[in-house]
Every structure is written in C-alpha cells, then in structure tokens.
Design a protein around this motif. Sequence first.
Motif, PDB file in Angstrom:
ATOM      1  N   SER A 271      63.796  -4.440  41.316  1.00 22.45           N
ATOM      2  CA  SER A 271      62.439  -4.802  40.888  1.00 22.45           C
ATOM      3  C   SER A 271      62.159  -4.320  39.464  1.00 22.45           C
ATOM      4  O   SER A 271      61.557  -5.039  38.655  1.00 22.45           O
ATOM      5  CB  SER A 271      61.420  -4.205  41.863  1.00 22.45           C
ATOM      6  N   GLU A 272      62.614  -3.092  39.164  1.00 17.24           N
ATOM      7  CA  GLU A 272      62.432  -2.585  37.804  1.00 17.24           C
ATOM      8  C   GLU A 272      63.205  -3.425  36.790  1.00 17.24           C
ATOM      9  O   GLU A 272      62.708  -3.695  35.687  1.00 17.24           O
ATOM     10  CB  GLU A 272      62.904  -1.129  37.737  1.00 17.24           C
ATOM     11  N   GLN A 275      61.353  -6.599  36.305  1.00 14.54           N
ATOM     12  CA  GLN A 275      60.165  -6.360  35.486  1.00 14.54           C
ATOM     13  C   GLN A 275      60.542  -6.201  34.019  1.00 14.54           C
ATOM     14  O   GLN A 275      59.867  -6.731  33.125  1.00 14.54           O
ATOM     15  CB  GLN A 275      59.436  -5.117  35.988  1.00 14.54           C
ATOM     16  N   ARG A 276      61.646  -5.482  33.793  1.00  9.69           N
ATOM     17  CA  ARG A 276      62.081  -5.311  32.409  1.00  9.69           C
ATOM     18  C   ARG A 276      62.461  -6.651  31.776  1.00  9.69           C
ATOM     19  O   ARG A 276      62.107  -6.935  30.624  1.00  9.69           O
ATOM     20  CB  ARG A 276      63.273  -4.352  32.365  1.00  9.69           C
ATOM     21  N   THR A 278      61.353  -9.529  32.681  1.00  7.94           N
ATOM     22  CA  THR A 278      60.126 -10.315  32.530  1.00  7.94           C
ATOM     23  C   THR A 278      59.379  -9.906  31.262  1.00  7.94           C
ATOM     24  O   THR A 278      58.883 -10.756  30.507  1.00  7.94           O
ATOM     25  CB  THR A 278      59.224 -10.132  33.761  1.00  7.94           C
ATOM     26  N   GLU A 279      59.307  -8.574  31.060  1.00  8.74           N
ATOM     27  CA  GLU A 279      58.630  -8.089  29.852  1.00  8.74           C
ATOM     28  C   GLU A 279      59.377  -8.536  28.596  1.00  8.74           C
ATOM     29  O   GLU A 279      58.750  -8.933  27.596  1.00  8.74           O
ATOM     30  CB  GLU A 279      58.534  -6.564  29.897  1.00  8.74           C
TER      31      GLU A 279
END
Length: 348
Positions: A271-272, A275-276, A278-279
């Motif tokens: 998930s991290e 998220q990374r 995605t950012e």
Amino acid sequence: MNVYLVTRAGLERHDAAAVAALRHRSDGFVWVDVPAGDPDTEHLLATLFGFHPLAVKDALERNRLPKMHAYPDCVLVILHGPEPGARGHVHYLELDQFIGHDYLITVHGPVNPAVDPASAERETVAVLNRLESGRLTVESPLELSHAIVTALTRTLEEYLEQATADVWRLEQQVTGGHVGHPEQFLEELFRVRHGLLAVRTMAALSGAIYGRLAALDGLPDGHTPLVSDNADQFARVRRLADGEREYLQGVIEFYHGLLTLRATTAAARQSEEVQRLTEASYAQSEEVKKISSWAAIFFAPSLVAAVYGMNFDHMPELHWLLGYPFALALMVASGVGLHRVFKKRRWL
C-alpha cells in the motif's frame, strides 16, 4: 489358520483339523488365529463353531466402526488398530474376536493391498511370542483377549508417540522460523493432525465398546476388572491424543498468526508503494500540465510571428503603418490571456 491349545503348562500347536477335538479338552482352551483372506474362515465360523450368520458376515467383511454383539454362547468384539500409510494416510487394521467360555477366535479383517498383511497380525504375534517364551500365562479366553487388546493399545500409544515427536519437530520449526514453503508446511501440519484424530477416534470408540462389555451380565467371576482395565487403557490413549491434538492446534494457530502478520505487513508495504507511485504519478502529471501550459503560451506568439513572417507579396496589413505594433500587441495579448486561463485552472 493357526490353532493352539492354551494350558497352564504352556502352548500347544495343532492342525486346523483338530479344532473340534480340542474343544473337548478339559486342561485348557482353544485359540484359533485366522489371518486375513484365509479361505477356511467361513467354514470354521459357520460350521465348526456354528456362529450366527450376522456374526460370520461381520468377520468376513470390512467393518468401518468398532462393534460388540453378545450372543448366548460368545461375545463378538470388533476393534481397529492404526497403520501409517503414504502421504499421512492412516490405515485401519481390523481385529475381530469371538470370545467364548472355552475358546478365543481372532480373525484379522480384510487388509488394504497397500498394507503388509503381517502388520495386521502384530498384536497376536506379540502375545504368541510371550506365551511361547513363558513370559505370559493365561487361564481363560478372556485373559488372552485382555492381553491381545493391551497389545493393541500399546500400538496406539506407539503411533501417538511418533505423532508427538512430529508435533514437537513442527513446533520447533515454527518458533525457529524454519518452516520452508508455507503450503508444504501446512500440509505436514494437517497430516499429523489427521493421524492424531484417527488414533483418538479409534481409542474413543473402542473404549465405548469395552465400557459396554464391562457392564454385561454373565462375565466369568473375576474377569470384569480385566475388561474395565482395557476400557481404561483406551480412555488413557484418547486423553493423550486429545492433549497432543490441542497442543498441535496451538502450533497451527501460532503459525496462522505469523502468516497473517506477514500478509498484513506485506499488504502495508504494498500500500505504501502504491501510494508512493500515486504521488509520483500525480507530481509528474502536475509537471506535464505546467510544461503544456507554457508550451501553449509560447506557441500563440510564435504562431502570429510565423504568419506575419511569411514573405508573400499579397498579405493583409503588409503595408499597414500599425501592422507591426498590432502584431506585437497580439502576441502579448495571446500569451497573457493563455497565462490567465491556465493560472485560473491551477495549471501554473
């Protein structure tokens, strides 16, 4: 089949033809041990001893559950013992007993082709060796039956001992973090659990049979404690199997908790990472917006300059006095207008 006359002095071997005559001997009792698949089994049981047809049928066919039937002249007891097979399978080895006042007939039920036939006779051979060596003396068929059933409970305990060793080994692998491939390890865990459950089931059902047998009227004087002792032996094996099964269940739950924790940790890391990414994708998109906006801003003046930079003889406003200032003003106006539009949309 093996025919013996059991006396206080020892054991005498006889031919199968001597069974009828041996029953009239007053100095001992007859023990007939019938291996699996003996062709004379039906003749022995139905003709020479005249047992009930249902009792003969039970002895000839495979019984999936232990049972006990009391007849006027004998008691039929059907028990099972374990034999380890391939891939954790547990074979049920059947032992049938016809217990009379002057005879004991042990019939070894049908055996799976994958099992060594000698395994089915393990308990009776062990008792026979003790009788021949003088380490065991019996005075009645029920005493001999007690010795054979005791040998059967020892077989259950030996299987349970090996299963316990496997449980300890698996527990050490879990706590030490050396479990190898999860699927293979889980398969091994459940194989051991299956073995414990099989032994527990055999002991529980056999104990119920001997509990019922101990309550029968008509047992010879002084023999009820022998039957009760066999019932206690099966109860002890059942309790031991229950304890080891609960211990193994704790190992399984502990390993399941480890797998869950690892899966949760891996999911959090994934998930991290998502998220990374995605950012990073969002930041890249913002940069693309800015680049596209500035490209559009500079494209508009370039378009005007390109149009008015063409050297054709017939062009609008080519000789107009304000043409050059107008072109410059148009370039600035288009750039400023586009800048405001992109700024309002937060592209800049």
